[in-house]
Design a protein around this motif. Structure first.
Motif, PDB file in Angstrom:
ATOM      1  N   VAL A  58      -5.202  16.252  -5.457  1.00 43.96           N
ATOM      2  CA  VAL A  58      -4.071  16.889  -6.138  1.00 43.96           C
ATOM      3  C   VAL A  58      -2.984  15.902  -6.578  1.00 43.96           C
ATOM      4  CG1 VAL A  58      -4.472  19.040  -4.863  1.00 43.96           C
ATOM      5  CG2 VAL A  58      -2.816  17.419  -3.983  1.00 43.96           C
ATOM      6  N   VAL A  59      -3.187  14.612  -6.347  1.00 41.39           N
ATOM      7  CA  VAL A  59      -2.183  13.614  -6.761  1.00 41.39           C
ATOM      8  C   VAL A  59      -2.899  12.524  -7.554  1.00 41.39           C
ATOM      9  CG1 VAL A  59      -0.575  11.853  -5.903  1.00 41.39           C
ATOM     10  CG2 VAL A  59      -0.682  14.078  -4.778  1.00 41.39           C
ATOM     11  N   SER A  60      -2.463  12.299  -8.795  1.00 40.02           N
ATOM     12  CA  SER A  60      -3.285  11.470  -9.688  1.00 40.02           C
ATOM     13  C   SER A  60      -3.272   9.990  -9.332  1.00 40.02           C
ATOM     14  CB  SER A  60      -2.853  11.668 -11.137  1.00 40.02           C
ATOM     15  OG  SER A  60      -1.652  10.989 -11.387  1.00 40.02           O
ATOM     16  N   HIS A  61      -2.296   9.543  -8.523  1.00 35.80           N
ATOM     17  CA  HIS A  61      -2.313   8.113  -8.179  1.00 35.80           C
ATOM     18  C   HIS A  61      -3.129   7.819  -6.923  1.00 35.80           C
ATOM     19  CE1 HIS A  61       1.101   9.054  -5.455  1.00 35.80           C
ATOM     20  NE2 HIS A  61       1.789   9.505  -6.485  1.00 35.80           N
ATOM     21  N   THR A  62      -3.878   8.788  -6.420  1.00 36.76           N
ATOM     22  CA  THR A  62      -4.786   8.555  -5.285  1.00 36.76           C
ATOM     23  C   THR A  62      -6.043   7.834  -5.781  1.00 36.76           C
ATOM     24  OG1 THR A  62      -4.067  10.718  -4.472  1.00 36.76           O
ATOM     25  CG2 THR A  62      -5.945   9.729  -3.356  1.00 36.76           C
ATOM     26  N   CYS A  67      -9.178   0.472  -2.982  1.00 38.11           N
ATOM     27  CA  CYS A  67      -9.288   1.120  -4.297  1.00 38.11           C
ATOM     28  C   CYS A  67      -7.875   1.515  -4.707  1.00 38.11           C
ATOM     29  CB  CYS A  67     -10.234   2.317  -4.202  1.00 38.11           C
ATOM     30  SG  CYS A  67     -10.264   3.348  -5.650  1.00 38.11           S
ATOM     31  N   GLY A  68      -7.412   2.695  -4.257  1.00 37.51           N
ATOM     32  CA  GLY A  68      -6.063   3.146  -4.626  1.00 37.51           C
ATOM     33  C   GLY A  68      -5.005   2.779  -3.596  1.00 37.51           C
ATOM     34  N   GLY A  69      -5.420   2.290  -2.435  1.00 36.17           N
ATOM     35  CA  GLY A  69      -4.453   1.904  -1.403  1.00 36.17           C
ATOM     36  C   GLY A  69      -3.754   3.084  -0.748  1.00 36.17           C
ATOM     37  N   HIS A  70      -4.369   4.280  -0.790  1.00 36.95           N
ATOM     38  CA  HIS A  70      -3.707   5.476  -0.258  1.00 36.95           C
ATOM     39  C   HIS A  70      -4.148   5.861   1.153  1.00 36.95           C
ATOM     40  CE1 HIS A  70      -1.735   5.888  -3.974  1.00 36.95           C
ATOM     41  NE2 HIS A  70      -1.503   7.189  -3.910  1.00 36.95           N
ATOM     42  N   SER A  71      -4.971   5.033   1.767  1.00 41.38           N
ATOM     43  CA  SER A  71      -5.385   5.359   3.138  1.00 41.38           C
ATOM     44  C   SER A  71      -4.141   5.590   3.993  1.00 41.38           C
ATOM     45  CB  SER A  71      -6.209   4.191   3.692  1.00 41.38           C
ATOM     46  OG  SER A  71      -6.134   4.178   5.097  1.00 41.38           O
ATOM     47  N   LEU A  72      -4.067   6.769   4.615  1.00 44.89           N
ATOM     48  CA  LEU A  72      -2.929   7.086   5.483  1.00 44.89           C
ATOM     49  C   LEU A  72      -2.850   6.072   6.606  1.00 44.89           C
ATOM     50  CD1 LEU A  72      -1.389   9.576   4.608  1.00 44.89           C
ATOM     51  CD2 LEU A  72      -3.760  10.235   4.381  1.00 44.89           C
ATOM     52  N   GLY A  92     -20.544   0.020   2.921  1.00 48.06           N
ATOM     53  CA  GLY A  92     -20.523  -1.036   1.917  1.00 48.06           C
ATOM     54  C   GLY A  92     -19.463  -0.731   0.877  1.00 48.06           C
ATOM     55  N   VAL A  93     -19.423  -1.543  -0.166  1.00 49.56           N
ATOM     56  CA  VAL A  93     -18.451  -1.311  -1.242  1.00 49.56           C
ATOM     57  C   VAL A  93     -19.131  -0.528  -2.360  1.00 49.56           C
ATOM     58  CG1 VAL A  93     -16.907  -2.364  -2.918  1.00 49.56           C
ATOM     59  CG2 VAL A  93     -17.293  -3.487  -0.718  1.00 49.56           C
ATOM     60  N   ALA A  94     -18.614   0.645  -2.645  1.00 50.15           N
ATOM     61  CA  ALA A  94     -19.154   1.436  -3.751  1.00 50.15           C
ATOM     62  C   ALA A  94     -18.568   0.878  -5.045  1.00 50.15           C
ATOM     63  CB  ALA A  94     -18.784   2.904  -3.584  1.00 50.15           C
ATOM     64  N   THR A  95     -19.442   0.373  -5.902  1.00 48.37           N
ATOM     65  CA  THR A  95     -18.938  -0.201  -7.163  1.00 48.37           C
ATOM     66  C   THR A  95     -19.086   0.778  -8.322  1.00 48.37           C
ATOM     67  OG1 THR A  95     -21.090  -1.212  -7.489  1.00 48.37           O
ATOM     68  CG2 THR A  95     -19.355  -2.595  -6.510  1.00 48.37           C
ATOM     69  N   GLY A 114      -3.748   2.958   6.503  1.00 53.21           N
ATOM     70  CA  GLY A 114      -3.548   1.579   6.056  1.00 53.21           C
ATOM     71  C   GLY A 114      -4.815   0.750   6.111  1.00 53.21           C
ATOM     72  N   PHE A 115      -5.983   1.409   6.022  1.00 54.11           N
ATOM     73  CA  PHE A 115      -7.242   0.695   6.166  1.00 54.11           C
ATOM     74  C   PHE A 115      -7.561  -0.221   4.979  1.00 54.11           C
ATOM     75  CE2 PHE A 115      -8.877   4.195   9.143  1.00 54.11           C
ATOM     76  CZ  PHE A 115      -8.608   3.436  10.263  1.00 54.11           C
ATOM     77  N   SER A 116      -6.829  -0.098   3.883  1.00 55.79           N
ATOM     78  CA  SER A 116      -7.139  -0.953   2.740  1.00 55.79           C
ATOM     79  C   SER A 116      -6.315  -2.235   2.761  1.00 55.79           C
ATOM     80  CB  SER A 116      -6.946  -0.190   1.440  1.00 55.79           C
ATOM     81  OG  SER A 116      -5.768   0.572   1.492  1.00 55.79           O
ATOM     82  N   ILE A 175       0.871  -1.182   0.000  1.00 47.49           N
ATOM     83  CA  ILE A 175       0.000   0.000   0.000  1.00 47.49           C
ATOM     84  C   ILE A 175       0.908   1.232   0.000  1.00 47.49           C
ATOM     85  CG2 ILE A 175      -2.037  -1.040   1.047  1.00 47.49           C
ATOM     86  CD1 ILE A 175      -1.068  -0.017   3.766  1.00 47.49           C
ATOM     87  N   TRP A 176       0.306   2.378  -0.179  1.00 47.53           N
ATOM     88  CA  TRP A 176       1.104   3.604  -0.358  1.00 47.53           C
ATOM     89  C   TRP A 176       1.976   3.901   0.860  1.00 47.53           C
ATOM     90  CZ3 TRP A 176       0.545   8.450   2.161  1.00 47.53           C
ATOM     91  CH2 TRP A 176       1.281   9.492   1.569  1.00 47.53           C
ATOM     92  N   ASN A 177       1.415   3.722   2.059  1.00 43.08           N
ATOM     93  CA  ASN A 177       2.123   4.109   3.279  1.00 43.08           C
ATOM     94  C   ASN A 177       2.793   2.894   3.897  1.00 43.08           C
ATOM     95  OD1 ASN A 177       2.998   5.161   5.674  1.00 43.08           O
ATOM     96  ND2 ASN A 177       0.964   5.653   6.478  1.00 43.08           N
ATOM     97  N   ALA A 183      -9.916   7.075  -6.228  1.00 40.16           N
ATOM     98  CA  ALA A 183     -11.091   7.950  -6.231  1.00 40.16           C
ATOM     99  C   ALA A 183     -12.109   7.525  -5.176  1.00 40.16           C
ATOM    100  CB  ALA A 183     -11.741   7.937  -7.609  1.00 40.16           C
ATOM    101  N   SER A 184     -12.278   6.227  -4.954  1.00 41.20           N
ATOM    102  CA  SER A 184     -13.338   5.792  -4.030  1.00 41.20           C
ATOM    103  C   SER A 184     -13.104   6.311  -2.621  1.00 41.20           C
ATOM    104  CB  SER A 184     -13.440   4.266  -3.990  1.00 41.20           C
ATOM    105  OG  SER A 184     -14.031   3.795  -5.159  1.00 41.20           O
ATOM    106  N   GLY A 185     -11.913   6.047  -2.083  1.00 42.42           N
ATOM    107  CA  GLY A 185     -11.627   6.499  -0.723  1.00 42.42           C
ATOM    108  C   GLY A 185     -11.730   8.010  -0.623  1.00 42.42           C
ATOM    109  N   LEU A 186     -11.198   8.698  -1.619  1.00 40.92           N
ATOM    110  CA  LEU A 186     -11.199  10.164  -1.580  1.00 40.92           C
ATOM    111  C   LEU A 186     -12.626  10.716  -1.620  1.00 40.92           C
ATOM    112  CD1 LEU A 186      -8.820  12.694  -3.035  1.00 40.92           C
ATOM    113  CD2 LEU A 186     -11.118  12.771  -3.967  1.00 40.92           C
TER     114      LEU A 186
END
Ligand code: FAD
Length: 467
Positions: free
Chosen positions: A133-137, A73-78, A197-200, A80-82, A34-36, A139-142
């Motif tokens: 502001v960062v394209s590799h974030t 989704c993008g794995g960017h949760s600070l 739930g999971v937003a699809t 680490g929730f993903s 993941i990102w972090n 979208a779902s989590g954000l």
């Protein structure tokens, strides 16, 4: 727990269109990343879903077995929730379809999209979705947490620009939420994170925009105090087309930074003007005149360049830790605390990020969505970034210490997407007067708290125990 992931695998693998990755498999290290890296985990099973039926089947199997489940989704949760240790990761990264209806200025996106996937598709029609502001974030989590970025003042938060959600509940049932259907859920999904739930699929409202003016410059240490005092007053009257973000940090050792500023406290100014270029000059000039002249630049850039310009500043795999809060007024004492703290920051990459919200985001009443405080325009994000585990203690202590010193001047509340994993006690503070309604919606849609790897809103009923 190992047995639980084996059980899920056995019940799923014959009808699953995507792929599974398990500990010991060749691609495991890559798939679990993941990102972090500070929040890295070792799941027992990663389900790379190919489509909505895979997500549905994975949810049903996971719910049946009662395995701890993370949605990615993008794995960017600070925080680490993903991801999770030993449990299941339902990974949506193969589900990145974006359909644009240029005439209607609408798009529908799948639950695994990155911001960059949306920008690339919508710009072909000269349209934008206001996001981060960062394209590799992801979208779902954000979006589910709110979503702030360069266009927030002009077009509102990301969640303000969603007209419909399609969600899968823990039992794998599909639910729609919009202004016409399931109004409480529609309210809660705009700021409530992954609690329900999971937003699809998300249905998005788009706006015409293809280029902006970007003005940048550095203010040196002795000018930071007057800069911040000017900025806080100036932004209160600024037009919606102007976004002016400031980050305090030690000057990076890069060519773009004048020699004398490297390693010294500086304020990085980034001003974006979304309106007519000529009309914007008078609003950009006051900011630029407070920067060192040899660090100033101003140019028209494409929207895609804007959205990717910070990508390499926030690389995957470093160690990150944040604390964030709102101010309704940025007082002189808080400004001084921040300036004093910069000189002792343990990492050159760490930043004190300051943004002024207001604008279109503030025009929506606090009761209309679950998103936190819209009345306090100053958002502070202490973003710690470093590379070595041996430096964890020093960096965590610097961030926590500064946050505690600033906290008395802050409004109660926080932005869920900028919170770390050790702040569960602050979640009721995020939703404040909206808390009871959040708990009611959670209790209805996720009574067992199956979706609990998030800034969690516990349901009223006692949660089922997951292994
Ligand atoms: C480099 C970087 C830049 C950022 N910039 C901004 C910014 O400009 N503006 C801003 O507002 N925020 C920003 N953020 C914060 C960002 O909004 C959060 O980290 C957000 O959670 C990232 O979403 P994701 O899908 O990548 O995360 P993930 O780690 O994949 O997921 C985050 C949370 O959302 C849940 N989730 C993910 N997908 C779904 C889904 N489809 N359905 C239901 N729940 C789901 C997860 O379970 C988890 O709880 C940034 C973060 C990073 C790391």
């Amino acid at each position: 727990m190992v047995e639980a992931s084996e059980e899920v695998y056995s019940s799923l693998h014959q009808r699953f269109l995507g792929d599974f990755v398990r500990p010991g498999d060749g691609g495991y290290e890559e798939a679990r990343a993941i990102w972090n890296s500070l929040a890295a985990r070792k799941p027992g099973l990663i389900a790379l879903c190919q489509d909505v039926s895979d997500v549905e089947n994975a949810l049903k199997a996971a719910f049946e077995v009662g395995i701890l489940t993370a949605i990615r989704c993008g794995g960017h949760s600070l925080a680490g929730f993903s991801s999770c240790d030993h449990g299941l990761v339902i990974d949506l990264s193969r589900m990145r379809q974006v359909k644009v209806d240029a005439e209607a200025r609408r798009a529908s996106i799948a639950g695994g999209c990155l911001l960059g996937s949306i920008d690339a598709a919508t710009q072909k029609a000269g349209l934008v979705f206001p996001s981060g502001v960062v394209s590799h974030t992801g979208a779902s989590g954000l979006i589910l947490g709110g979503g702030t970025g360069w266009l927030t003042r002009r077009f509102g938060l990301s969640c303000d620009n969603v007209e419909g959600f399609t969600l899968l509940t823990a039992e794998g049932s599909q639910v729609r939420a919009s202004a016409q259907e399931n109004l409480d859920l529609f309210w809660a999904l705009r700021g409530g994170g992954g609690n329900f739930g999971v937003a699809t699929e998300f249905e998005l409202k788009l706006h015409p925009l293809t280029a902006v003016t970007l003005a940048e410059g550095l203010s040196s240490e002795t000018d930071i105090r007057s800069l911040l005092r000017y900025w806080r007053d100036f932004m209160a009257e600024a037009p919606l087309d102007l976004k002016w973000n400031i980050s305090l940090r030690l000057g990076p050792h890069t060519r773009a930074v004048p020699h004398e500023l490297r390693g010294k406290a500086v304020a990085g100014n980034a001003l974006i003007w979304t309106g007519d270029a000529a009309a914007g000059r008078r609003y950009l000039e006051p900011g630029l005149s407070r920067c060192r002249s040899d660090s100033v630049s101003s140019k028209r850039i494409s929207f895609l360049d804007l959205q990717t310009m910070a990508d390499s500043d926030f690389p995957h795999g470093r160690r990150y830790y944040t604390k964030s809060g709102y101010f309704s007024h940025l007082d002189d004492a808080s400004i001084d605390l921040m300036i004093d703290a910069v000189s002792s920051v343990p990492s050159l990459e760490t930043q004190i990020e300051l943004a002024y919200l207001g604008g279109a985001a503030a025009r929506i009443r606090a009761t209309e969505t679950a998103f936190g405080d819209r009345s306090a325009p100053f958002i502070l994000n202490l973003l710690g970034s470093w590379s070595e585990a041996t430096a964890d203690a020093a960096n965590l202590s610097w961030i926590r210490g500064l946050f505690e010193r600033l906290r008395p001047a802050m409004n109660p509340g926080a932005y869920v997407n900028f919170m770390s994993g050790d702040e569960q006690d602050r979640v009721p503070e995020v939703y404040r007067e909206r808390w009871d309604r959040m708990v009611a919606v959670k209790s209805h849609y996720d009574p067992t708290n199956f979706f609990r790897l998030n800034q969690n809103v516990p349901p009223r009923q006692p949660p089922k125990t997951f292994s």
